[in-house]
Write a protein that holds these residues in place. Structure first.
Motif, short mmCIF file in Angstrom:
data_model
loop_
_atom_site.label_atom_id
_atom_site.label_comp_id
_atom_site.label_asym_id
_atom_site.label_seq_id
_atom_site.Cartn_x
_atom_site.Cartn_y
_atom_site.Cartn_z
N LEU A 2 5.72 4.43 6.95
CA LEU A 2 5.91 3.01 6.67
C LEU A 2 5.44 2.62 5.27
O LEU A 2 5.26 1.44 4.99
N ASN A 3 5.25 3.58 4.37
CA ASN A 3 4.70 3.26 3.06
C ASN A 3 5.67 2.49 2.17
O ASN A 3 5.26 1.74 1.31
N ASP A 4 6.97 2.69 2.32
CA ASP A 4 7.95 2.00 1.50
C ASP A 4 8.06 0.55 1.98
O ASP A 4 8.46 0.31 3.11
N PRO A 5 7.73 -0.43 1.12
CA PRO A 5 7.77 -1.82 1.57
C PRO A 5 9.18 -2.30 1.92
O PRO A 5 9.34 -3.32 2.56
N VAL A 9 12.37 0.50 9.90
CA VAL A 9 11.76 1.37 10.89
C VAL A 9 12.63 1.30 12.14
O VAL A 9 12.95 0.21 12.62
N GLU A 29 2.21 -1.85 13.15
CA GLU A 29 2.07 -0.96 12.00
C GLU A 29 2.99 -1.39 10.85
O GLU A 29 2.58 -1.35 9.69
N ALA A 30 4.21 -1.79 11.17
CA ALA A 30 5.13 -2.25 10.12
C ALA A 30 4.59 -3.50 9.44
O ALA A 30 4.58 -3.59 8.20
N ALA A 32 1.51 -4.50 9.16
CA ALA A 32 0.34 -4.14 8.34
C ALA A 32 0.78 -3.45 7.05
O ALA A 32 0.27 -3.76 5.97
N SER A 33 1.75 -2.55 7.15
CA SER A 33 2.19 -1.83 5.95
C SER A 33 2.89 -2.75 4.96
O SER A 33 2.91 -2.49 3.77
N TRP A 34 3.46 -3.83 5.47
CA TRP A 34 4.16 -4.80 4.61
C TRP A 34 3.27 -5.97 4.23
O TRP A 34 3.74 -6.95 3.65
N ASP A 35 1.98 -5.90 4.57
CA ASP A 35 1.01 -6.96 4.25
C ASP A 35 1.45 -8.33 4.76
O ASP A 35 1.27 -9.34 4.10
N ARG A 69 11.79 -5.51 7.03
CA ARG A 69 11.17 -6.59 6.26
C ARG A 69 12.29 -7.45 5.72
O ARG A 69 13.26 -6.94 5.16
#
Length: 131
Positions: A2-5, A9, A29-30, A32-35, A69
């Protein structure tokens, strides 16, 4: 993963109870990874639980969950192999069930159903400050 904003997913779920927990974890998790704000992540977990539960209870075949996102928030899509659209029913206070799509409507900026060649996608758009 999930590192790529900008990442999308996607996961295939089976029609069993543990799938709702897996869907919530993926959404959490998504987000959180996208803030994304915690409140949006909480709302998205409730929405995805309802959509996946409906897919299990009323759909057919495997369920595919896609989380993207979008527009500062999150788009949640649940595909199943039934063409039947979910119904937004009036709440029956004497029933313990039947409030799922009311909840989805309340927590989402927008939601709907898109038919496709192998069933349908029920989607919900969540943005900050909704709900």
């Amino acid at each position: 993963m999930l590192n790529d904003p900008l990442a999308e997913v996607r996961v295939t779920l089976t029609a069993e109870g543990g799938s709702c927990a897996r869907a919530r974890q993926l959404v959490r998790e998504a987000a959180a990874s996208w803030d994304l704000p915690e409140e949006l992540a909480d709302d998205a977990q409730l929405v995805v639980t309802e959509l996946v539960s409906n897919g299990i209870d009323h759909g057919e075949g495997l369920i595919t969950l896609t989380v993207r996102r979008k527009d500062g928030g999150m788009l949640v899509e649940v595909h199943d192999e039934s063409p039947e659209k979910p119904l937004l029913r009036p709440v029956d206070p004497s029933s313990a069930r039947g409030r799922g799509m009311q909840l989805v409507q309340a927590l989402s900026a927008d939601w709907g159903t898109t038919p496709d060649s192998s069933g349908k996608v029920v989607w919900a758009q969540l943005v900050p400050d909704q709900g």
